[in-house]
Design an enzyme around this catalytic site. Structure first.
Site, PDB file in Angstrom:
ATOM      1  N   GLU A 143      26.000 -24.945 -35.167  1.00  0.00           N
ATOM      2  CA  GLU A 143      25.004 -25.664 -34.721  1.00  0.00           C
ATOM      3  C   GLU A 143      23.578 -25.133 -35.350  1.00  0.00           C
ATOM      4  O   GLU A 143      23.647 -23.901 -35.074  1.00  0.00           O
ATOM      5  CB  GLU A 143      24.663 -26.297 -33.363  1.00  0.00           C
ATOM      6  CG  GLU A 143      25.141 -25.338 -32.249  1.00  0.00           C
ATOM      7  CD  GLU A 143      24.332 -24.046 -32.222  1.00  0.00           C
ATOM      8  OE1 GLU A 143      23.061 -24.099 -32.491  1.00  0.00           O
ATOM      9  OE2 GLU A 143      24.900 -22.733 -32.219  1.00  0.00           O
ATOM     10  N   GLY A 285      24.424 -18.491 -33.771  1.00  0.00           N
ATOM     11  CA  GLY A 285      24.851 -19.945 -33.873  1.00  0.00           C
ATOM     12  C   GLY A 285      25.375 -20.194 -35.420  1.00  0.00           C
ATOM     13  O   GLY A 285      25.885 -19.316 -35.945  1.00  0.00           O
ATOM     14  N   GLU A 286      25.128 -21.511 -35.842  1.00  0.00           N
ATOM     15  CA  GLU A 286      25.557 -21.686 -37.087  1.00  0.00           C
ATOM     16  C   GLU A 286      26.871 -21.708 -37.527  1.00  0.00           C
ATOM     17  O   GLU A 286      27.548 -22.240 -38.629  1.00  0.00           O
ATOM     18  CB  GLU A 286      24.904 -20.711 -38.309  1.00  0.00           C
ATOM     19  CG  GLU A 286      23.355 -20.619 -38.135  1.00  0.00           C
ATOM     20  CD  GLU A 286      22.835 -19.563 -39.409  1.00  0.00           C
ATOM     21  OE1 GLU A 286      23.629 -19.039 -40.200  1.00  0.00           O
ATOM     22  OE2 GLU A 286      21.784 -19.286 -39.337  1.00  0.00           O
ATOM     23  N   GLY A 287      27.565 -21.438 -36.643  1.00  0.00           N
ATOM     24  CA  GLY A 287      29.318 -21.406 -36.700  1.00  0.00           C
ATOM     25  C   GLY A 287      29.582 -19.952 -37.170  1.00  0.00           C
ATOM     26  O   GLY A 287      30.723 -19.719 -37.613  1.00  0.00           O
TER      27      GLY A 287
END
Lengths: 320, 320
Positions: A143, A285-287
């Site tokens: 995300e 974040g961002e995976g």
């Protein structure tokens, strides 16, 4: 979970040229893949990081160190290949898709009312199902959304008990005054929505964000399609925690990729019964944490698949 | 360590499209590479896992779950590509070399006398220097040797204080009776060699094995040639601990790839001041934990090298 597939993995593992158990969690990973892919010889040919980007009305309360415009700018950066998750996916041959969720129209500020109306919440959840299209065999939802650690912390407080400060951290790096605003916003929201927080789907709609709703859908669709899921950090786990509150079994197919440096993520994982694969002090974040974990997972599978057996290699087993 | 190179890495890191510090230990890793390669833009083009195989006279005391013949059989397995470390190196484009150390002639049983004479100990240490030939830029020493966790535990007991049981574990999976024999062998050796254990090089010669002597040489040669080193598990760290006892700075260029499930490895790492990158319950040796850590290290470097900057990507920085 497919116990016959797990038994097949264990039978092969016992023949591989290593002492029993010596690969530790790498062995557990292969069993997990087998159980949830329903495959005695699990495979990862098409792993995917699916990044959901959303904007948050509560960002107007000054809860983040970065302006809300950064969400859209980072989506552009993902598209251009310039973010951390791009490098991680490229290095380990992981697919990457970015889902932009109406960034020009942030959710409603949840200190003033529900973040989403019922129709939008349901539609966004359903939109998450698209993640599993195209025959992927491993999914890591990720995300991006300025303000979304505030939303995630509010969800944890609603699910597990407040006050806000039990669950908040500095997110992208907010200062003391910003952290105080973050706590105040969450505590105000908890009071405003207090009579509606016994239902996890209402918590999602009132305190969540679009990326959290979509990730709940993605994790659910993965479960229904035998796609194991690697959980990333603090915000992704808010989606997992909401599903867990609906039914603990709903995240049985999920493994924790890493534990974040953000706030109470370690406590969240313990509550969900998930032991993280990595602990590298990451909070991006961002995976990104899940993406690194996929590198380990692929390696675990390569060992299981390609190692020689005691018999084929002519290696003696344990002494009698 | 090259502090100017570290400063250059930090200056670039501050411009990358992520919140400061958000990549956690991935950022620390790049600084460590820069410091010890002496390069403001560190690179990993030729990483190497160098596996040293040795046989141990003390194996005759029944200290292992596997017969001593397995050492040579596993060397053959490494050569044929069938071991775990082969899969790990293949998956992450890491070079692999295997050094076989006179397997047909085990070291002398250290419960009866010194494992090696002075000439052999020195020659084996020097042989370890070969690891850095060929222009490698990152080294992970690994090992294989039935009985070598007994040797490593004896070294820790000699360096840090006994009794043996403080340092022993089940190695490849020895049973209770075998563990008792392992402790008894080490305690007997500590008594036999008691008057000679104040000198780390004497500990190496009397209680060590050829692979441990060679790894000490490899780690030393790496330091002298600006090659950072990734430490693997319980046995590799015995080589590192001996060097540390000679001069703590001698392992400044080493990072701990993982913490093993074996015995007291966590305590050893804490004593050496090394925080492991991975904790996956592995206890295989072969450089397997370090090999997985190299996958993370390469990814950390890819992020640092290839991420966009705030300026190049048009992403706003932190709010004023």
């Amino acid at each position: 979970p497919d116990q016959a597939a797990v038994a097949a993995v264990r039978a092969r593992d016992a023949q591989l040229t290593k002492p029993p158990g010596a690969l530790g969690r790498l062995e557990e990973i292969v069993e997990w893949l087998a159980a949830w892919q329903g495959a005695p010889a699990p495979a990862i040919a098409r792993p995917l990081v699916a990044v959901y980007a959303g904007n948050h009305g509560v960002a107007a309360q000054g809860v983040s160190a970065f302006p809300a415009s950064v969400t859209a700018q980072m989506v552009q950066n993902f598209t251009s290949g310039g973010a951390a998750i791009n490098q991680i996916c490229k290095a380990h041959d992981i697919g990457l898709k970015v889902y932009e969720l109406a960034l020009e129209r942030p959710t409603f500020d949840f200190t003033q009312g529900p973040a989403m109306d019922e129709r939008e919440a349901a539609a966004t959840f359903a939109y998450g199902f698209e993640a599993i299209e195209g025959g992927i065999d491993l999914l890591a939802p990720g995300e991006m959304g300025i303000g979304n650690t505030t939303s995630a912390a509010a969800i944890y407080a609603a699910l597990f008990g407040g006050p806000a400060s039990r669950w908040t951290g500095r997110g992208t790096g907010v200062d003391d005054a910003g952290l105080a605003r973050k706590n105040a916003a969450i505590d105000a929201a908890l009071a405003l929505h207090a009579r509606h927080l016994s239902d996890p789907l209402e918590i999602m709609r009132r305190l969540g964000g679009r990326e959290i709703a979509a990730m709940m859908g993605a994790i659910t669709a993965a479960r229904l399609n035998r796609v194991p899921v690697v959980l990333d950090g603090f915000v992704v786990c808010a989606a997992a925690a909401l599903l867990h509150a609906i039914a603990p079994d709903a995240i049985g197919h999920c493994i924790a990729g890493h534990v974040s440096a953000e706030g109470a993520h370690a406590e969240v994982l313990a509550t969900l019964g998930k032991k993280p694969l990595l602990d590298l002090g990451m909070r991006l974040g961002e995976g990104s944490g899940a993406g690194l974990a996929i590198a380990l997972i692929k390696t675990a599978l390569a060992c299981h698949r390609d190692m020689a057996t005691f018999e084929s290699a002519g290696v003696s087993g344990k002494s009698a």
